[in-house]
Design an enzyme around this catalytic site. Structure first.
Site, PDB file in Angstrom:
ATOM      1  N   GLU A 147       0.870  -1.174   0.000  1.00  0.00           N
ATOM      2  CA  GLU A 147       0.000   0.000   0.000  1.00  0.00           C
ATOM      3  C   GLU A 147       0.907   1.224   0.000  1.00  0.00           C
ATOM      4  O   GLU A 147       1.822   1.317   0.822  1.00  0.00           O
ATOM      5  CB  GLU A 147      -0.894  -0.002   1.249  1.00  0.00           C
ATOM      6  CG  GLU A 147      -1.765   1.231   1.376  1.00  0.00           C
ATOM      7  CD  GLU A 147      -2.770   1.127   2.522  1.00  0.00           C
ATOM      8  OE1 GLU A 147      -2.630   0.225   3.371  1.00  0.00           O
ATOM      9  OE2 GLU A 147      -3.688   1.965   2.556  1.00  0.00           O
ATOM     10  N   GLU A 240      -9.405   9.530   5.062  1.00  0.00           N
ATOM     11  CA  GLU A 240      -9.559   8.549   6.132  1.00  0.00           C
ATOM     12  C   GLU A 240     -10.019   9.318   7.362  1.00  0.00           C
ATOM     13  O   GLU A 240      -9.267  10.129   7.905  1.00  0.00           O
ATOM     14  CB  GLU A 240      -8.233   7.854   6.435  1.00  0.00           C
ATOM     15  CG  GLU A 240      -7.851   6.803   5.422  1.00  0.00           C
ATOM     16  CD  GLU A 240      -6.611   6.022   5.865  1.00  0.00           C
ATOM     17  OE1 GLU A 240      -6.642   4.788   5.814  1.00  0.00           O
ATOM     18  OE2 GLU A 240      -5.610   6.649   6.256  1.00  0.00           O
TER      19      GLU A 240
END
Ligand SMILES: *[C@@H]1O[C@H](CO)[C@@H](O)[C@H](O)[C@H]1NC(C)=O
Length: 258
Positions: A147, A240
């Site tokens: 990621e 997020e």
């Protein structure tokens, strides 16, 4: 959460290929209504807006809602309002996901031109970020192995990191990297399933990003051992959100793979 995102993508891929090509038609045709469902998806041009409220059940209360505002060529304007209280971790990663030209090996990616202009209004203190999120795999369309995050802002949150200082702060593996017109610190850690590389601004926030995201991947393949044979499976940008109340308005958002 990831397999869910990927399965949505796979289901939507044939529909993307047959979407009308004229930008005027797309502008008129897109869904600009506000969606708040935990896993709602909205398609526009080469993008899918994922509500992706994967940590919702850990919150005492709250929700994330989002809508597309407009589509012109590869540029979308969009809006995300979220409010979360309780729980420790991330509640939502409401994001715009690129559906085109994925699953190339990194050695075959030339550029990932990206533009993102955003502004945010908040109530009280918040814990969140504004970030691009990319994934790679050793197989085309395979499960995530790496990621790569590029944070444009860090609001009282922090990156995943193997190394922590006595002051409770994560220790970067590299500092003051000059990439795509800004200065970054790189953190490396694991989320349990993936190696996570996080580039955070050395200071402040980047409210207008206009650069090549492939420069971050190149830095990692040339300096941090990321393999150029990995396939780029996912490219997304969003927030997020862990706690607080905010509305983020993206007036310009465009990303593509060349
Ligand atoms: C990064 O830049 C800042 C500001 O110029 C400086 O204070 C700091 O020492 C630098 N860090 C490293 C590791 O070079």
């Amino acid at each position: 959460m990831l397999s869910k995102k990927l399965s949505f993508f796979l289901l939507l891929a044939p529909f993307v290929a047959s979407a009308p090509a004229g930008s005027l038609e797309q502008r008129q045709g897109i869904d600009t209504s506000t969606h708040c469902g935990q896993w709602d998806t909205i398609l526009a041009g080469q993008y899918t807006l994922f509500l992706d409220q994967w940590g919702k059940d850990n919150a005492n209360s709250g929700q994330s809602c989002a809508n597309f505002v407009s589509l012109s060529g590869t540029n979308v304007a969009w809006k995300n309002s979220w409010t979360w209280s309780g729980g420790n971790g991330v509640k939502s990663y409401t994001n715009v996901n690129l559906n085109a030209n994925l699953n190339r090996q990194l050695s075959n990616v030339n550029r990932i031109p990206a533009s993102w202009s955003w502004s945010q209004s908040t109530q009280g203190s918040i814990v969140s970020n504004v970030a691009y999120d990319l994934f790679t795999s050793s197989r085309s369309g395979g499960s995530n192995e790496n990621e790569i995050m590029v944070w444009l802002a860090n609001f009282n949150a922090g990156p995943i990191s193997f190394n922590w200082g006595a002051d409770g702060k994560p220790i970067p593996v590299a500092s003051n990297l000059s990439i795509a017109g800004h200065s970054w610190n790189l953190y490396i850690g694991s989320n349990g399933a993936n190696q996570v590389y996080s580039f955070l601004p050395t200071s402040g926030t980047v409210g207008n990003f206009n650069g090549d995201l492939n420069l971050f991947l190149r830095y990692l393949t040339q300096n941090q051992g990321l393999s150029t044979s990995q396939f780029l499976t996912t490219v997304q940008g969003g927030t997020e959100a862990t706690s607080g109340t905010a509305t983020i308005t993206s007036s310009t958002f465009s990303v593509s793979i060349a």
